[in-house]
Design an enzyme around this catalytic site. Sequence first.
Site, PDB file in Angstrom:
ATOM      1  N   ASP A 220      12.805 -14.925  12.734  1.00 52.68           N
ATOM      2  CA  ASP A 220      13.975 -15.279  12.826  1.00 52.68           C
ATOM      3  C   ASP A 220      14.775 -14.756  11.345  1.00 52.68           C
ATOM      4  O   ASP A 220      14.087 -15.111  10.457  1.00 52.68           O
ATOM      5  CB  ASP A 220      14.178 -16.830  12.953  1.00 52.68           C
ATOM      6  CG  ASP A 220      15.622 -17.320  12.780  1.00 52.68           C
ATOM      7  OD1 ASP A 220      16.356 -16.439  12.711  1.00 52.68           O
ATOM      8  OD2 ASP A 220      15.821 -18.630  13.107  1.00 52.68           O
ATOM      9  N   ILE A 221      15.726 -13.787  11.369  1.00 52.72           N
ATOM     10  CA  ILE A 221      15.996 -13.212  10.450  1.00 52.72           C
ATOM     11  C   ILE A 221      16.740 -14.315   9.420  1.00 52.72           C
ATOM     12  O   ILE A 221      16.817 -13.997   8.051  1.00 52.72           O
ATOM     13  CB  ILE A 221      17.361 -11.847  10.805  1.00 52.72           C
ATOM     14  CG1 ILE A 221      17.281 -11.000   9.597  1.00 52.72           C
ATOM     15  CG2 ILE A 221      18.342 -12.782  10.896  1.00 52.72           C
ATOM     16  CD1 ILE A 221      18.038  -9.850  10.075  1.00 52.72           C
TER      17      ILE A 221
ATOM     18  N   ASN B 234      30.623  -9.513  15.649  1.00 54.62           N
ATOM     19  CA  ASN B 234      31.714  -8.821  16.522  1.00 54.62           C
ATOM     20  C   ASN B 234      33.031  -8.522  15.520  1.00 54.62           C
ATOM     21  O   ASN B 234      32.874  -9.006  14.453  1.00 54.62           O
ATOM     22  CB  ASN B 234      31.850  -9.841  17.778  1.00 54.62           C
ATOM     23  CG  ASN B 234      32.263 -10.995  17.474  1.00 54.62           C
ATOM     24  OD1 ASN B 234      33.354 -11.344  16.727  1.00 54.62           O
ATOM     25  ND2 ASN B 234      31.731 -12.239  17.896  1.00 54.62           N
TER      26      ASN B 234
ATOM     27  N   GLY C 112      23.705 -14.997  20.130  1.00 57.24           N
ATOM     28  CA  GLY C 112      22.719 -14.180  19.447  1.00 57.24           C
ATOM     29  C   GLY C 112      22.390 -14.563  18.113  1.00 57.24           C
ATOM     30  O   GLY C 112      22.651 -15.492  17.453  1.00 57.24           O
ATOM     31  N   VAL C 113      22.051 -13.166  17.253  1.00 60.31           N
ATOM     32  CA  VAL C 113      21.774 -13.409  15.996  1.00 60.31           C
ATOM     33  C   VAL C 113      23.054 -13.717  15.041  1.00 60.31           C
ATOM     34  O   VAL C 113      22.796 -14.553  13.958  1.00 60.31           O
ATOM     35  CB  VAL C 113      21.243 -12.024  15.433  1.00 60.31           C
ATOM     36  CG1 VAL C 113      22.036 -10.917  15.319  1.00 60.31           C
ATOM     37  CG2 VAL C 113      20.543 -12.009  14.166  1.00 60.31           C
ATOM     38  N   ASP C 114      24.297 -13.430  15.518  1.00 57.50           N
ATOM     39  CA  ASP C 114      25.429 -13.717  14.859  1.00 57.50           C
ATOM     40  C   ASP C 114      25.568 -15.499  14.827  1.00 57.50           C
ATOM     41  O   ASP C 114      25.923 -15.947  13.836  1.00 57.50           O
ATOM     42  CB  ASP C 114      26.494 -13.156  15.689  1.00 57.50           C
ATOM     43  CG  ASP C 114      27.853 -13.223  14.875  1.00 57.50           C
ATOM     44  OD1 ASP C 114      27.884 -13.652  13.575  1.00 57.50           O
ATOM     45  OD2 ASP C 114      28.938 -13.126  15.854  1.00 57.50           O
TER      46      ASP C 114
ATOM     47  N   SER D 128      23.025  -4.263  18.166  1.00 65.81           N
ATOM     48  CA  SER D 128      23.782  -3.887  19.806  1.00 65.81           C
ATOM     49  C   SER D 128      22.635  -3.883  20.951  1.00 65.81           C
ATOM     50  O   SER D 128      22.975  -3.767  22.063  1.00 65.81           O
ATOM     51  CB  SER D 128      24.136  -2.473  19.654  1.00 65.81           C
ATOM     52  OG  SER D 128      25.322  -2.381  18.825  1.00 65.81           O
TER      53      SER D 128
ATOM     54  N   GLY E   1      21.196  -6.702  21.919  1.00 61.88           N
ATOM     55  CA  GLY E   1      21.189  -7.882  22.751  1.00 61.88           C
ATOM     56  C   GLY E   1      22.530  -7.780  23.991  1.00 61.88           C
ATOM     57  O   GLY E   1      22.377  -6.725  24.721  1.00 61.88           O
TER      58      GLY E   1
ATOM     59  N   TYR F 152      25.192  -6.396  23.606  1.00 64.19           N
ATOM     60  CA  TYR F 152      25.894  -5.388  23.743  1.00 64.19           C
ATOM     61  C   TYR F 152      25.212  -4.282  24.543  1.00 64.19           C
ATOM     62  O   TYR F 152      25.927  -2.890  24.727  1.00 64.19           O
ATOM     63  CB  TYR F 152      26.314  -4.774  22.286  1.00 64.19           C
ATOM     64  CG  TYR F 152      27.508  -5.455  21.591  1.00 64.19           C
ATOM     65  CD1 TYR F 152      27.900  -6.654  22.332  1.00 64.19           C
ATOM     66  CD2 TYR F 152      27.749  -5.450  20.294  1.00 64.19           C
ATOM     67  CE1 TYR F 152      29.036  -7.037  21.627  1.00 64.19           C
ATOM     68  CE2 TYR F 152      28.958  -5.750  19.991  1.00 64.19           C
ATOM     69  CZ  TYR F 152      29.643  -6.944  20.319  1.00 64.19           C
ATOM     70  OH  TYR F 152      30.707  -7.666  19.720  1.00 64.19           O
TER      71      TYR F 152
HETATM   72  P1  ADP Z   1      24.497  -7.402  19.891  1.00 56.82           P
HETATM   73  O1  ADP Z   1      25.739  -8.024  20.326  1.00 56.82           O
HETATM   74  O2  ADP Z   1      24.720  -6.567  18.692  1.00 56.82           O
HETATM   75  O3  ADP Z   1      23.706  -7.072  20.859  1.00 56.82           O
HETATM   76  P2  ADP Z   1      22.682  -9.679  19.513  1.00 56.82           P
HETATM   77  O4  ADP Z   1      22.754 -10.852  18.571  1.00 56.82           O
HETATM   78  O5  ADP Z   1      23.041 -10.288  21.299  1.00 56.82           O
HETATM   79  O6  ADP Z   1      23.608  -8.558  19.158  1.00 56.82           O
HETATM   80  O7  ADP Z   1      21.217  -8.773  19.586  1.00 56.82           O
HETATM   81  C1  ADP Z   1      20.800  -8.283  18.771  1.00 56.82           C
HETATM   82  C2  ADP Z   1      19.299  -8.307  18.584  1.00 56.82           C
HETATM   83  O8  ADP Z   1      19.008  -9.432  17.713  1.00 56.82           O
HETATM   84  C3  ADP Z   1      18.570  -8.698  19.779  1.00 56.82           C
HETATM   85  O9  ADP Z   1      17.624  -7.688  19.796  1.00 56.82           O
HETATM   86  C4  ADP Z   1      18.031 -10.100  19.643  1.00 56.82           C
HETATM   87  O10 ADP Z   1      16.955 -10.187  20.456  1.00 56.82           O
HETATM   88  C5  ADP Z   1      18.079 -10.151  18.256  1.00 56.82           C
HETATM   89  N1  ADP Z   1      18.128 -11.621  17.675  1.00 56.82           N
HETATM   90  C6  ADP Z   1      18.942 -12.672  18.212  1.00 56.82           C
HETATM   91  N2  ADP Z   1      18.509 -13.841  17.518  1.00 56.82           N
HETATM   92  C7  ADP Z   1      17.881 -13.369  16.244  1.00 56.82           C
HETATM   93  C8  ADP Z   1      17.443 -13.893  15.208  1.00 56.82           C
HETATM   94  N3  ADP Z   1      17.668 -15.334  14.848  1.00 56.82           N
HETATM   95  N4  ADP Z   1      16.507 -13.119  14.131  1.00 56.82           N
HETATM   96  C9  ADP Z   1      16.408 -12.012  14.348  1.00 56.82           C
HETATM   97  N5  ADP Z   1      16.862 -11.127  15.588  1.00 56.82           N
HETATM   98  C10 ADP Z   1      17.442 -11.915  16.373  1.00 56.82           C
END
Ligand code: ADP
Length: 168
Positions: A8-9, A22, A30-32, A115, A117, A119
């Site tokens: 988890d980042i 975004n 997601g990660v955001d 991008s 996830g 996107y």
């Molecule tokens: P985007 O809108 O740019 O596609 P997402 O957040 O939907 O962004 O996904 C981007 C990547 O981040 C995906 O591969 C997803 O599995 C990953 N991701 C989601 N949550 C985390 C996290 N907490 N730590 C690291 N990577 C994550």
Amino acid sequence: MIEVVCADITTLEVDAIVNAANTTLLGGGGVDGAIHAAAGPVLQDYCRTLNGCRTGEAKLTPGFDLPARHIIHTVGPVWKGGGHYEKSLLTACYKNSFEVALRNGVRTIAFPAISTGVYGYPKQQATEVALSVMLDYEDRFARIIACCFNDRDAELYRSALLAVRSRQ
Ligand code: ADP
């Protein structure tokens, strides 16, 4: 040095983590969403002052409650089939994030798979874009972490990295 890590980042102790944000910079899924939740509500207050971010560009904020000192927010392209400048925009995300990092003394940096996830960017192609820019900047950082969220994505990065290294 480029490292592939499955994590988890928001837990990483680095100078900067990159957020796949975004254009509003006000948080999302997601990660955001994970980064905003872990950094605390003051991150959104700070982001309100930044007037958003265009696709491919990058903006810096403090990490607030995160272990990371900074967050570099970049906006990846939405995949629309590949004919809408997706590759150059995704390349710009990585390059502009690295440039912002260099301007702010960042020596250790972690990227999610921007991008790939909601996107919808195809993972193999996104991995190749990410690694090619990481290789260009490798010498200017102590650690560049490709932070994958599951073992399958990490395996993709590891095999792509081995392939490019064997061609070097
Ligand atoms: P985007 O809108 O740019 O596609 P997402 O957040 O939907 O962004 O996904 C981007 C990547 O981040 C995906 O591969 C997803 O599995 C990953 N991701 C989601 N949550 C985390 C996290 N907490 N730590 C690291 N990577 C994550």
